[in-house]
Design an enzyme around this catalytic site. Sequence first.
Site, PDB file in Angstrom:
ATOM      1  CB  CYS A 180     -18.808 -55.032  29.279  1.00  0.00           C
ATOM      2  SG  CYS A 180     -19.858 -54.067  28.148  1.00  0.00           S
ATOM      3  CG  HIS A 223     -18.620 -52.031  32.713  1.00  0.00           C
ATOM      4  ND1 HIS A 223     -17.462 -52.115  32.332  1.00  0.00           N
ATOM      5  CD2 HIS A 223     -19.547 -51.852  31.651  1.00  0.00           C
ATOM      6  CE1 HIS A 223     -17.435 -52.164  31.011  1.00  0.00           C
ATOM      7  NE2 HIS A 223     -18.638 -52.019  30.715  1.00  0.00           N
ATOM      8  CD  GLU A 237     -15.244 -52.572  35.118  1.00  0.00           C
ATOM      9  OE1 GLU A 237     -15.966 -53.491  35.452  1.00  0.00           O
ATOM     10  OE2 GLU A 237     -15.246 -51.859  34.061  1.00  0.00           O
TER      11      GLU A 237
END
Length: 238
Positions: A104, A208, A210
Amino acid sequence: MITIGITSSIVDIGRLSTALDNIASINGKQVLPFVLPNIEPTKAWSYMKNLDGLLMTGGGDINPMLFNEEPHPQLGSITPERDLFEMALAKAALAEEKPVLAICRGMQILNLAAGGDMYQDLPSQFQGELIQHHQRAPREYGSHQIQMNDSSTLTSIVGTQTMVVNSFHHQAVRHVPSPFAVVGWTNDGVVEAIEHETHPFQVGVQWHPENMKDDYSKKLFQGFLHACESCRSRSKAN
Ligand code: MN
């Protein structure tokens, strides 16, 4: 053990922070994660000499002075110290040829460090009709599709050219200079992934991973860790 630096946020005044998902996404038996403070940019070079890889995390908006623009009215909060430290980290990682996974905001910084620029606010600056890039769905939920270049590292790592990913951004990369190339887009034409044309793993993603729990995200982090491992054995051999 491989050592990986994780960039941190300074949104809360007087505090350093990072989401635990950032740490969990790379932590493992053979990994020593280091959360990096946003200190003097000159120290970024020493960090990158010593680390085997860099995870550039997401966060708030980026100071447009870094790409010689005046602040757009829709620009959000910025953290100039973080910007300067991360720019130096990214430049050092490029110079040291260390693996980078940039997420990002991290991808936007990586692109700026390579000489690129970015949209300060997609909804008011992007030419064309946008899909929603700031999803209201939960963080782990993939909300929009992306298409990836079939010859990209990213495609070979995840094993598909099309995936559904999450999206939490109103900024995005614009001009992506060599040695980076755009390798992923949403259907509206917004850049969602970039990678170095020759380095085995200097990759930026606009979403994202994660926060996602799918196999594609796992494969992406595994690919990053694998590149860090190779980097470490190369530097040991020298
Ligand atoms: Mn998006």
